[in-house]
Design an enzyme around this catalytic site. Structure first.
Site, PDB file in Angstrom:
ATOM      1  N   TYR A  59       0.905  -1.202  -0.057  1.00 33.64           N
ATOM      2  CA  TYR A  59       0.035   0.128  -0.180  1.00 33.64           C
ATOM      3  C   TYR A  59       0.841   1.280  -0.035  1.00 33.64           C
ATOM      4  O   TYR A  59       2.007   1.183  -0.274  1.00 33.64           O
ATOM      5  CB  TYR A  59      -0.998  -0.060   1.111  1.00 33.64           C
ATOM      6  CG  TYR A  59      -1.832   0.794   1.613  1.00 33.64           C
ATOM      7  CD1 TYR A  59      -3.007   1.113   0.459  1.00 33.64           C
ATOM      8  CD2 TYR A  59      -2.075   1.572   2.735  1.00 33.64           C
ATOM      9  CE1 TYR A  59      -3.980   2.109   0.521  1.00 33.64           C
ATOM     10  CE2 TYR A  59      -2.834   2.546   2.768  1.00 33.64           C
ATOM     11  CZ  TYR A  59      -3.834   2.887   1.815  1.00 33.64           C
ATOM     12  OH  TYR A  59      -4.899   3.847   1.971  1.00 33.64           O
ATOM     13  N   LYS A 132      -5.857  -1.181  -1.850  1.00 39.48           N
ATOM     14  CA  LYS A 132      -6.910  -1.119  -1.057  1.00 39.48           C
ATOM     15  C   LYS A 132      -7.697  -2.381  -0.505  1.00 39.48           C
ATOM     16  O   LYS A 132      -7.940  -2.504   0.622  1.00 39.48           O
ATOM     17  CB  LYS A 132      -7.991   0.051  -1.504  1.00 39.48           C
ATOM     18  CG  LYS A 132      -7.484   1.251  -1.874  1.00 39.48           C
ATOM     19  CD  LYS A 132      -7.368   2.241  -0.702  1.00 39.48           C
ATOM     20  CE  LYS A 132      -6.712   3.537  -0.984  1.00 39.48           C
ATOM     21  NZ  LYS A 132      -6.755   4.527  -0.207  1.00 39.48           N
ATOM     22  N   GLU A 203     -12.069   5.123  -5.962  1.00 39.96           N
ATOM     23  CA  GLU A 203     -10.603   5.634  -5.526  1.00 39.96           C
ATOM     24  C   GLU A 203      -9.759   6.166  -6.582  1.00 39.96           C
ATOM     25  O   GLU A 203      -9.725   6.014  -7.752  1.00 39.96           O
ATOM     26  CB  GLU A 203      -9.909   4.306  -5.046  1.00 39.96           C
ATOM     27  CG  GLU A 203      -8.445   4.606  -4.505  1.00 39.96           C
ATOM     28  CD  GLU A 203      -8.791   5.109  -2.856  1.00 39.96           C
ATOM     29  OE1 GLU A 203      -9.623   4.544  -2.198  1.00 39.96           O
ATOM     30  OE2 GLU A 203      -8.092   6.261  -2.538  1.00 39.96           O
ATOM     31  N   ASP A 204      -9.425   7.342  -5.960  1.00 44.23           N
ATOM     32  CA  ASP A 204      -8.330   8.067  -6.913  1.00 44.23           C
ATOM     33  C   ASP A 204      -8.858   8.658  -8.218  1.00 44.23           C
ATOM     34  O   ASP A 204      -8.060   8.555  -9.244  1.00 44.23           O
ATOM     35  CB  ASP A 204      -6.958   7.321  -7.156  1.00 44.23           C
ATOM     36  CG  ASP A 204      -6.187   7.325  -5.539  1.00 44.23           C
ATOM     37  OD1 ASP A 204      -6.748   8.136  -4.586  1.00 44.23           O
ATOM     38  OD2 ASP A 204      -5.170   6.893  -5.341  1.00 44.23           O
ATOM     39  N   ALA A 260      -7.397  22.527  -1.594  1.00 44.89           N
ATOM     40  CA  ALA A 260      -8.833  22.533  -1.671  1.00 44.89           C
ATOM     41  C   ALA A 260      -9.311  21.460  -2.729  1.00 44.89           C
ATOM     42  O   ALA A 260     -10.080  21.911  -3.483  1.00 44.89           O
ATOM     43  CB  ALA A 260      -9.393  23.827  -1.643  1.00 44.89           C
ATOM     44  N   GLY A 261      -8.931  20.448  -2.773  1.00 47.12           N
ATOM     45  CA  GLY A 261      -9.199  19.422  -3.898  1.00 47.12           C
ATOM     46  C   GLY A 261     -10.144  18.314  -3.224  1.00 47.12           C
ATOM     47  O   GLY A 261     -10.783  18.340  -2.379  1.00 47.12           O
ATOM     48  N   THR A 262     -10.047  16.990  -3.797  1.00 44.36           N
ATOM     49  CA  THR A 262     -11.011  15.935  -3.483  1.00 44.36           C
ATOM     50  C   THR A 262     -10.874  16.002  -1.954  1.00 44.36           C
ATOM     51  O   THR A 262     -11.882  16.033  -1.024  1.00 44.36           O
ATOM     52  CB  THR A 262     -10.600  14.903  -3.980  1.00 44.36           C
ATOM     53  OG1 THR A 262     -10.545  15.028  -5.407  1.00 44.36           O
ATOM     54  CG2 THR A 262     -11.595  13.639  -3.862  1.00 44.36           C
ATOM     55  N   ALA A 263      -9.735  15.616  -1.476  1.00 41.20           N
ATOM     56  CA  ALA A 263      -9.521  15.385   0.110  1.00 41.20           C
ATOM     57  C   ALA A 263      -9.733  16.526   0.915  1.00 41.20           C
ATOM     58  O   ALA A 263     -10.473  16.415   1.745  1.00 41.20           O
ATOM     59  CB  ALA A 263      -8.091  14.769   0.182  1.00 41.20           C
ATOM     60  N   ASN A 377       0.332  12.057  -0.053  1.00 45.78           N
ATOM     61  CA  ASN A 377       1.141  10.845  -0.326  1.00 45.78           C
ATOM     62  C   ASN A 377       1.873  11.025  -1.594  1.00 45.78           C
ATOM     63  O   ASN A 377       0.994  11.789  -2.614  1.00 45.78           O
ATOM     64  CB  ASN A 377       0.144   9.686  -0.138  1.00 45.78           C
ATOM     65  CG  ASN A 377      -0.274   9.612   1.550  1.00 45.78           C
ATOM     66  OD1 ASN A 377       0.380   9.673   2.405  1.00 45.78           O
ATOM     67  ND2 ASN A 377      -1.715   9.084   1.290  1.00 45.78           N
ATOM     68  N   ASN A 422      -6.724   7.140   5.085  1.00 46.34           N
ATOM     69  CA  ASN A 422      -7.989   6.571   5.237  1.00 46.34           C
ATOM     70  C   ASN A 422      -8.003   4.992   5.359  1.00 46.34           C
ATOM     71  O   ASN A 422      -9.337   4.674   5.810  1.00 46.34           O
ATOM     72  CB  ASN A 422      -8.901   6.856   3.869  1.00 46.34           C
ATOM     73  CG  ASN A 422      -8.071   6.898   2.739  1.00 46.34           C
ATOM     74  OD1 ASN A 422      -7.163   6.017   2.496  1.00 46.34           O
ATOM     75  ND2 ASN A 422      -8.435   7.840   1.735  1.00 46.34           N
TER      76      ASN A 422
HETATM   77  N1  LIG Z   1      -3.907  10.454   4.039  1.00 44.00           N
HETATM   78  C1  LIG Z   1      -4.937  10.213   3.361  1.00 44.00           C
HETATM   79  O1  LIG Z   1      -5.762   9.503   3.584  1.00 44.00           O
HETATM   80  C2  LIG Z   1      -5.055  11.068   2.030  1.00 44.00           C
HETATM   81  C3  LIG Z   1      -6.575  10.728   1.288  1.00 44.00           C
HETATM   82  C4  LIG Z   1      -6.697  11.320   0.069  1.00 44.00           C
HETATM   83  C5  LIG Z   1      -5.761  12.312  -0.514  1.00 44.00           C
HETATM   84  N2  LIG Z   1      -4.513  12.201   0.273  1.00 44.00           N
HETATM   85  C6  LIG Z   1      -3.302  13.009  -0.501  1.00 44.00           C
HETATM   86  O2  LIG Z   1      -3.876  14.453  -0.852  1.00 44.00           O
HETATM   87  C7  LIG Z   1      -3.090  14.792  -1.836  1.00 44.00           C
HETATM   88  C8  LIG Z   1      -4.292  15.575  -2.679  1.00 44.00           C
HETATM   89  O3  LIG Z   1      -5.222  14.631  -3.146  1.00 44.00           O
HETATM   90  P1  LIG Z   1      -6.506  14.972  -3.747  1.00 44.00           P
HETATM   91  O4  LIG Z   1      -7.404  13.563  -4.054  1.00 44.00           O
HETATM   92  O5  LIG Z   1      -7.271  15.708  -2.843  1.00 44.00           O
HETATM   93  O6  LIG Z   1      -6.051  15.587  -5.193  1.00 44.00           O
HETATM   94  P2  LIG Z   1      -6.730  16.786  -5.654  1.00 44.00           P
HETATM   95  O7  LIG Z   1      -5.988  17.044  -7.247  1.00 44.00           O
HETATM   96  O8  LIG Z   1      -8.293  16.741  -5.873  1.00 44.00           O
HETATM   97  O9  LIG Z   1      -6.285  17.955  -4.788  1.00 44.00           O
HETATM   98  C9  LIG Z   1      -5.180  18.772  -4.840  1.00 44.00           C
HETATM   99  C10 LIG Z   1      -5.444  20.140  -4.556  1.00 44.00           C
HETATM  100  O10 LIG Z   1      -4.382  20.780  -4.271  1.00 44.00           O
HETATM  101  C11 LIG Z   1      -4.322  22.093  -5.302  1.00 44.00           C
HETATM  102  N3  LIG Z   1      -2.900  22.363  -5.342  1.00 44.00           N
HETATM  103  C12 LIG Z   1      -2.084  22.118  -6.305  1.00 44.00           C
HETATM  104  N4  LIG Z   1      -0.844  22.971  -6.094  1.00 44.00           N
HETATM  105  C13 LIG Z   1      -0.980  23.717  -4.872  1.00 44.00           C
HETATM  106  C14 LIG Z   1      -0.317  24.634  -4.480  1.00 44.00           C
HETATM  107  N5  LIG Z   1       0.939  24.828  -4.814  1.00 44.00           N
HETATM  108  N6  LIG Z   1      -0.898  25.234  -3.373  1.00 44.00           N
HETATM  109  C15 LIG Z   1      -1.982  25.002  -2.787  1.00 44.00           C
HETATM  110  N7  LIG Z   1      -2.680  24.083  -3.485  1.00 44.00           N
HETATM  111  C16 LIG Z   1      -2.342  23.338  -4.386  1.00 44.00           C
HETATM  112  C17 LIG Z   1      -4.959  21.696  -6.611  1.00 44.00           C
HETATM  113  O11 LIG Z   1      -5.459  22.688  -7.071  1.00 44.00           O
HETATM  114  C18 LIG Z   1      -6.100  20.920  -5.835  1.00 44.00           C
HETATM  115  O12 LIG Z   1      -7.544  21.585  -5.664  1.00 44.00           O
HETATM  116  C19 LIG Z   1      -2.498  13.556  -2.391  1.00 44.00           C
HETATM  117  O13 LIG Z   1      -1.160  13.895  -2.178  1.00 44.00           O
HETATM  118  C20 LIG Z   1      -3.235  12.542  -1.859  1.00 44.00           C
HETATM  119  O14 LIG Z   1      -2.095  11.429  -1.857  1.00 44.00           O
HETATM  120  C21 LIG Z   1      -4.047  11.813   1.259  1.00 44.00           C
HETATM  121  O1  LIG Z   2      -4.248   5.752  -0.744  1.00 47.68           O
HETATM  122  C1  LIG Z   2      -3.764   6.175   0.187  1.00 47.68           C
HETATM  123  O2  LIG Z   2      -2.834   6.010   0.942  1.00 47.68           O
HETATM  124  C2  LIG Z   2      -4.492   7.404   0.839  1.00 47.68           C
HETATM  125  C3  LIG Z   2      -5.457   8.189  -0.021  1.00 47.68           C
HETATM  126  O3  LIG Z   2      -6.473   7.448  -0.649  1.00 47.68           O
HETATM  127  C4  LIG Z   2      -4.638   8.880  -1.042  1.00 47.68           C
HETATM  128  O4  LIG Z   2      -5.131   8.958  -2.247  1.00 47.68           O
HETATM  129  O5  LIG Z   2      -3.548   9.326  -0.848  1.00 47.68           O
HETATM  130 MG   LIG Z   3      -6.595   7.737  -2.509  1.00 53.20          MG
END
Ligand SMILES: NC(=O)c1ccc[n+]([C@@H]2O[C@H](COP(=O)([O-])OP(=O)(O)OC[C@H]3O[C@@H](n4cnc5c(N)ncnc54)[C@H](O)[C@@H]3O)[C@@H](O)[C@H]2O)c1
Ligand SMILES: O=C(O)C[C@H](O)C(=O)O
Ligand SMILES: [Mg+2]
Length: 521
Positions: A59, A132, A203-204, A260-263, A377, A422
């Site tokens: 993972y 996952k 996912e993703d 301010a994206g998906t996560a 990540n 998550n």
């Molecule tokens: N820890 C967890 O469980 C977990 C879960 C989901 C996502 N994530 C991580 O969060 C990150 C984002 O994932 P996502 O699915 O939300 O992606 P996403 O593309 O939907 O969101 C990323 C956001 O960051 C913004 N961005 C890009 N460059 C930037 C900058 N310089 N300054 C400010 N904002 C900026 C983008 O415009 C976008 O809105 C990834 O690295 C992913 O691995 C972690």
């Molecule tokens: O896959 C992960 O480790 C967490 C999250 O779903 C991500 O997209 O980063």
């Molecule tokens: Mg993910």
């Protein structure tokens, strides 16, 4: 066959030695993938025995490398590959799994557009679905025979893949929205027809597709977006646990979020709702969150705001005299932190190192126990690393990260770093949903999951993590499953009654990696 038959213990010991002798993490991933293909029970036995060591291999973060290298390390397929160019084959491909209507509890699907923080990897994205599923089984005993990974291949916009003769996916750019939506709809229609009780996990996906899909199907089908809802719940858990250690109620905190994206917006929504539950009005609750994206702080009237970001745009008047950065096109993170003096700082931007020393020191000057969550990540994309955060805050920061980090020693205290991934949510959510035979995933179920996770830790002791450790992932998932099943009943979506025996039922539902008895006939 050689004449000796080894016990599973002996086989596991041998496989572990072989695993340890692999030269690097990708080779370890390839080794475990091959073991899984050859002997799934032994794979899960090994993963369960060495969870903290092997989860980062099957993972996050190594799965990211495996996805980038997919077409090179490919040995054999795992999962169902559906192509936008052949929508008529969706149903027959799903049927080819050989599974019937009652045989599937869970389907994890991806279109590979927004893998972790590393972007579009096309067909290689299947490995995140497969990863996952390994976590679902390792953490919550979801029976691997009752799951499917699905690749929704709609093309890729990564030119390097399109030019690569070994690339295994559809060799064209991602299709337009109409074709995309029709394909997703055909998938949901076929999957729900063939496997009516399965939870459809997404996912993703790219952020706009992730949102649209969730909004379109969440009221109609048993469905869940991990990056929006799972991430929202685990971060709510981390914040609840962190603020509890700091002493103030959540409603009194100020949250700054980068990305301010998906996560990021998924997290903002769950924090807002939890503050509302603590008595704030929706407006007051949203007013405690400042979200910064690629063009700075989200503000009213800013060009290019996406629908799902709108509820978190700040009034322009508030920032009229704040420093704007012309190149960025808005108020930068550093200025937001200086002005807002946040007590919680969250990163979901995919921008490694974005939480600089100046920003963190500025935050820490105004708050006793800053809660800092660099979630991006894989590891290299973390907004800051725990050792720096502890150094810059004099050991006061309460930290959780998306990828795993080793403990950090400062001033004689060993700080254990919780993993705000998550993975603490989705396995128990899936298990609880199956046991309660829930028809939908409700917001109440997600909040219940978050509270159950927060209750698994006590972050007040020096150096204690704010989230339960990965080697206790199974206990955490059981607690989540029980809480989720109860919440499903409370929300009126359970088809099975839930009573005092729920924990026993959850435990009994968990698959164990044991060989079935075989009789000579
Ligand atoms: N820890 C967890 O469980 C977990 C879960 C989901 C996502 N994530 C991580 O969060 C990150 C984002 O994932 P996502 O699915 O939300 O992606 P996403 O593309 O939907 O969101 C990323 C956001 O960051 C913004 N961005 C890009 N460059 C930037 C900058 N310089 N300054 C400010 N904002 C900026 C983008 O415009 C976008 O809105 C990834 O690295 C992913 O691995 C972690
Ligand atoms: O896959 C992960 O480790 C967490 C999250 O779903 C991500 O997209 O980063
Ligand atoms: Mg993910």
């Amino acid at each position: 066959m050689p004449p000796q038959v080894l016990t599973q213990d002996q086989q596991a010991a041998r496989a572990y030695t072989q695993f340890r002798s692999q030269p690097d993490d990708l080779a370890k991933n390839v080794y475990l993938t091959a073991l899984r293909d050859r002997n799934e029970v032994l794979f899960h036995r090994l993963l369960g025995d060495h969870l903290a060591e092997m989860l980062p291999i099957v993972y996050t973060p190594t799965v990211g490398t495996a996805i980038e290298r997919y077409s090179y390390e490919y040995r054999r397929p795992r999962g169902v590959y559906l192509s936008v160019d052949d929508p008529d084959a969706i149903e027959s491909s799903l049927r080819a799994s050989g599974l019937g209507a009652d045989d599937v509890d869970l389907i994890v699907a991806t279109d590979g557009e927004a893998i972790l923080g590393i972007g579009d990897w096309g067909v290689g994205g299947i490995d995140i679905a497969v990863g996952k599923l390994a976590v679902y089984t390792a953490a919550a005993g979801v029976d691997p025979a009752r799951t499917l990974a699905v690749m929704l291949d709609v093309g890729t916009d990564r030119q390097e893949l399109l030019d690569d003769p070994l690339y295994l996916g559809n060799r064209h750019p991602r299709v337009d929205r109409d074709r995309y939506d029709a394909f997703i709809d055909a998938y949901v229609t076929a999957a729900t027809k063939l496997f009516p009780d399965a939870l459809l996990h997404w996912e993703d996906f790219g952020s706009s597709n992730a949102r649209r899909i969730l909004d379109r199907y969440r009221e109609k089908t048993l469905t869940f977006n991990d990056d929006i809802q799972g991430t929202g719940a685990v971060n709510l858990a981390a914040v609840l646990s962190g603020v509890r250690a700091g002493g103030a109620a959540l409603r009194d905190h100020r949250v700054v979020l980068l990305g301010a994206g998906t996560a990021g917006v998924g997290i903002a929504e769950q924090l807002r709702d939890a503050m509302i539950a603590e008595g704030l009005t929706p407006r007051e609750a949203a007013g405690r969150i400042w979200a910064v994206d690629r063009h700075g702080l989200l503000t009213d009237g800013q060009q290019g705001l996406r629908d799902f970001q709108l509820p978190f745009a700040r009034p322009r008047a508030e920032v009229a005299d704040w420093r704007h950065d012309e190149n960025l096109g808005g108020v930068p993170l550093a200025e937001v932190v200086d002005r807002v003096r946040p007590s919680v700082l969250i990163g979901a931007s995919g921008q490694g190192g974005a939480f600089t020393e100046d920003i963190v020191r500025s935050m820490a000057a105004h708050t006793d126990r800053p809660v800092i969550l660099p979630l991006s990540n894989p590891t290299r994309l973390a907004e800051a690393v725990p050792a720096d955060l502890l150094a810059w805050t004099g050991g006061r920061a309460l930290i959780a990260t998306g990828s795993p980090f080793a403990p950090v020693e400062t001033d004689g205290v060993t700080h254990h770093i919780g993993q705000a991934n998550n993975a603490l949510v989705f396995p128990g959510l899936g298990l609880g949903t199956a046991v309660a035979r829930a028809e939908r995933i409700t917001d109440g179920m997600l909040v219940a999951a978050a509270r159950a996770i927060a209750d698994q830790t006590d972050a007040t002791a020096p150096g204690a993590p704010i989230l339960p450790p990965i080697d206790r992932l199974r206990d955490t998932s059981v607690a989540v499953a029980v809480a989720v099943a109860r919440a499903a009943v409370a929300d009126g979506v359970a088809r099975e009654p839930v009573d005092d025996t729920i924990e026993e039922r959850v435990l009994a539902a968990m698959w164990l990696p044991e060989y079935p008895p075989i009789e000579a006939v």
